[in-house]
Motif scaffolding. Structure first.
Motif, PDB file in Angstrom:
ATOM      1  N   GLU A 115      -7.065   1.156  -8.061  1.00 36.98           N
ATOM      2  CA  GLU A 115      -5.615   1.025  -8.147  1.00 36.98           C
ATOM      3  C   GLU A 115      -5.246  -0.338  -8.731  1.00 36.98           C
ATOM      4  OE1 GLU A 115      -3.590   3.521  -4.943  1.00 36.98           O
ATOM      5  OE2 GLU A 115      -2.982   1.489  -4.434  1.00 36.98           O
ATOM      6  N   THR A 158      -3.025  -3.577  -2.206  1.00 42.91           N
ATOM      7  CA  THR A 158      -3.879  -2.404  -2.042  1.00 42.91           C
ATOM      8  C   THR A 158      -5.286  -2.848  -1.649  1.00 42.91           C
ATOM      9  OG1 THR A 158      -4.777  -0.432  -3.139  1.00 42.91           O
ATOM     10  CG2 THR A 158      -4.491  -2.384  -4.503  1.00 42.91           C
ATOM     11  N   GLU A 212       0.831  -1.216   0.000  1.00 44.83           N
ATOM     12  CA  GLU A 212       0.000   0.000   0.000  1.00 44.83           C
ATOM     13  C   GLU A 212       0.864   1.264   0.000  1.00 44.83           C
ATOM     14  OE1 GLU A 212      -3.823  -0.009   1.745  1.00 44.83           O
ATOM     15  OE2 GLU A 212      -3.505  -1.919   2.763  1.00 44.83           O
ATOM     16  N   SER A 232      -0.939   4.995   0.052  1.00 51.24           N
ATOM     17  CA  SER A 232      -2.043   5.297   0.970  1.00 51.24           C
ATOM     18  C   SER A 232      -1.903   6.641   1.663  1.00 51.24           C
ATOM     19  CB  SER A 232      -2.164   4.184   2.026  1.00 51.24           C
ATOM     20  OG  SER A 232      -2.512   2.968   1.417  1.00 51.24           O
TER      21      SER A 232
END
Length: 358
Positions: A196, A191, A159, A162
């Protein structure tokens, strides 16, 4: 670069099993994305590949080598985390060079490798700066550059976007996609954001409750979900669902009476045999719904007018929400009711347990 194979991999914390017999393959040079809701086990699975979590059972291979019990430093992987994890007192150059110096690379080799990574990531003008002088996107690029200089067999991303704002996330997604095409590395990206996943992945692995629910190319999962969870998770706005029962079937498909819709019916293509009265759920993508005088009557609640496209938030007579994509300069007034129809070929059918019917 090397591919990655997981064979019946499991992970338990005390008596709680969080990864349940996962088997998958990420091919050499492929960008695989682990996606799923919070708590599904995607980050735990990534950390197991990196060696940061012990594998309870099963086998993890990188290339031809079984790395299940090998220390993280010996797996030839590089990991990029959600936090940048940069040394604030060091320059960009020194942050990127840190692992090379630990490995006792020569000064010339270190300089050449850092400068090449900086060129790829467009950081050449920032090598003398400290992290505090950089934007969030630039800091994340430094973290990626630190991974590149190690020349690992596999890149692991947990991630990494983020912490960025929405506009910067879009920009960094594009940069990561370009980076993957440029260096051709094997990558796994974690993710919870399915947009994404759709934009980055060569192949998506959708996890739920520690298991892979479905894997495949982004549009394969979007157009051909194996179950209701996949249909609802992949896609933005999400797939609409209408419950009902089968009233008839012929060679072309089935007719379904929609619950609470005053006897209104929809048709769907279906090869498998159903019995009259069987409970089913119809999956309808917003872009496949269109105004049709003979279609399902719905009442308007709200219009999201975004310019070239609008999303009409409507409800069926029994209160089930139905999102309709409308393309045009002027969407219908939000105080009116409309009728919507759909081509039976675009209707996805699930049984009462959420399993896909074909």
């Amino acid at each position: 670069m090397s591919g990655i194979e997981l064979a019946n991999v499991s992970k338990s914390f005390d008596t709680t099993e969080v990864i349940r017999g996962v088997s998958l393959t990420v091919d050499k040079g492929e960008l695989g994305v682990f996606v799923g809701p919070s708590g599904c086990g995607k980050s735990t699975l990534l950390r197991m590949i990196a060696g940061l979590e012990e594998t309870t059972s099963g086998r993890i291979s990188i290339g031809d080598r079984d790395v299940t019990r090998i220390e993280p430093a010996e797996r030839e992987v590089a990991m990029v985390f959600q936090s940048y994890a940069l040394y604030p007192h060091l320059s960009v150059f020194d942050n990127m060079a840190f692992s090379l110096r630990l490995a006792r690379a020569s000064k010339a080799q270190t300089r050449d490798m850092v400068q090449e990574a900086a060129r790829i990531l467009q950081l050449e003008e920032h090598l003398d700066k400290k992290p505090a002088q950089l934007s969030g996107g630039q800091r994340q690029r430094v973290a990626i550059g630190r991974a590149i200089v190690r020349q690992p067999k596999v890149f692991l991303f947990d991630e990494p976007l983020s912490n960025l704002d929405a506009e910067l996330r879009v920009q960094m997604r594009l940069e990561l996609a370009r980076l993957h095409r440029r260096i051709g590395a094997t990558m796994i990206y974690v993710t919870h954001d399915q947009v994404e996943a759709m934009t980055l992945a060569d192949r998506i692995f959708v996890l739920r409750n520690g298991m892979v629910q479905q894997q495949g190319a982004p549009l394969e999962l979007y157009n051909d979900p194996d179950n209701r969870f996949i249909g609802g998770f992949i896609g933005s706005p999400a797939m609409n669902f209408l419950d009902g029962h089968v009233t008839a079937q012929n060679d072309a498909g089935i007719e379904v009476a929609v619950d609470g819709a005053d006897g209104q019916r929809l048709h769907a293509r279906l090869a498998s045999k159903r019995v009259t009265g069987d409970r089913v759920t119809l999956g309808l993508r917003p872009e496949h719904l269109h105004p049709n005088a003979d279609g399902l009557r719905v009442r308007m609640e709200m219009v999201e007018a975004l310019g070239g496209v609008s999303y009409l938030h409507t409800r069926t007579p029994d209160g089930t929400e139905l999102v309709v994509e409308y393309r045009g300069a002027q969407p219908p007034a939000d105080s009116t009711g409309i009728a919507v129809g759909i081509d039976p070929a675009n209707v996805v059918v699930f049984d009462s347990q959420g399993r896909r019917l074909r």
